[in-house]
Design a protein around this motif. Sequence first.
Motif, short mmCIF file in Angstrom:
data_model
loop_
_atom_site.label_atom_id
_atom_site.label_comp_id
_atom_site.label_asym_id
_atom_site.label_seq_id
_atom_site.Cartn_x
_atom_site.Cartn_y
_atom_site.Cartn_z
N TYR A 106 38.55 35.88 70.75
CA TYR A 106 38.66 36.33 69.36
C TYR A 106 37.31 36.27 68.65
O TYR A 106 36.88 37.23 68.01
N VAL A 107 36.63 35.14 68.78
CA VAL A 107 35.36 34.99 68.08
C VAL A 107 34.24 35.78 68.77
O VAL A 107 33.35 36.31 68.11
N SER A 108 34.32 35.90 70.08
CA SER A 108 33.32 36.67 70.81
C SER A 108 33.35 38.13 70.41
O SER A 108 32.30 38.78 70.24
N ASP A 109 34.55 38.67 70.22
CA ASP A 109 34.69 40.08 69.86
C ASP A 109 34.21 40.39 68.45
O ASP A 109 33.94 41.55 68.13
N ARG A 110 34.08 39.36 67.60
CA ARG A 110 33.81 39.59 66.18
C ARG A 110 32.46 39.05 65.71
O ARG A 110 32.09 39.29 64.55
N SER A 111 31.74 38.35 66.55
CA SER A 111 30.53 37.66 66.11
C SER A 111 29.28 38.24 66.75
O SER A 111 29.31 38.71 67.90
N GLU A 112 28.18 38.15 66.03
CA GLU A 112 26.89 38.44 66.63
C GLU A 112 26.61 37.41 67.72
O GLU A 112 27.10 36.28 67.64
N PRO A 113 25.82 37.76 68.73
CA PRO A 113 25.57 36.82 69.82
C PRO A 113 25.04 35.46 69.38
O PRO A 113 25.47 34.43 69.89
#
Length: 209
Positions: free
Chosen positions: A19-26
Amino acid sequence: MLANVAIPDTPLVSRAIEYVSDRSEPYLFNHVMRSWLFAATIAEVQGVPYDAEILAVSALLHDLGLVEAFSGPLRFEVEGANAARAFARKEGLDERRTQVIWDSVALNSTPSIGLHKEAEVALCTMGIGVDWGGGWCYDFIDDIRMKSILEAFPRLRMKERFTRTICGIVECRPETTYDNFARDFGLRFVPGYHPPSLVDSLLNSPFEE
């Protein structure tokens, strides 16, 4: 094991990571991953009982309020807490566990309160604090784990990029920054930023003494 840290390998944690990987900058994704691993390491060293899933979800989602998809009229910690609560409810968590997640996210930048709440809230605060500025519990992280965590999730110029993100909030929604740490970034980096004084609010209140 992830970066030499024991973590809960459950569907809930996997979905939170996705969830957070899909929505956050690296850089932001790496920050929340490091914060979680630091928090889990501190918990192990301290030997305190805690809900490992809730700590994971709290740390992983603690900066959703900095993600454009969750920006709104409230201070970013509250926007993030509301988004984390929505995630928790969708995952079927009960209200007690959901509330602990909300508190962990909402208070993640207020250690003077967060460190004195439930174990998960305090541990989340400590893990974030380590990655933020090396504060509070940096010495709990041994050299081997520190190296492993930083190699797995490098900082990607976090100091510069996080500063830019917070200054963007100060410029666009200054009214949400007057009573949190974003105020410090505004005062130092944003020309024309003049937050109101709470002293003036008291002294100029419409009451006769």
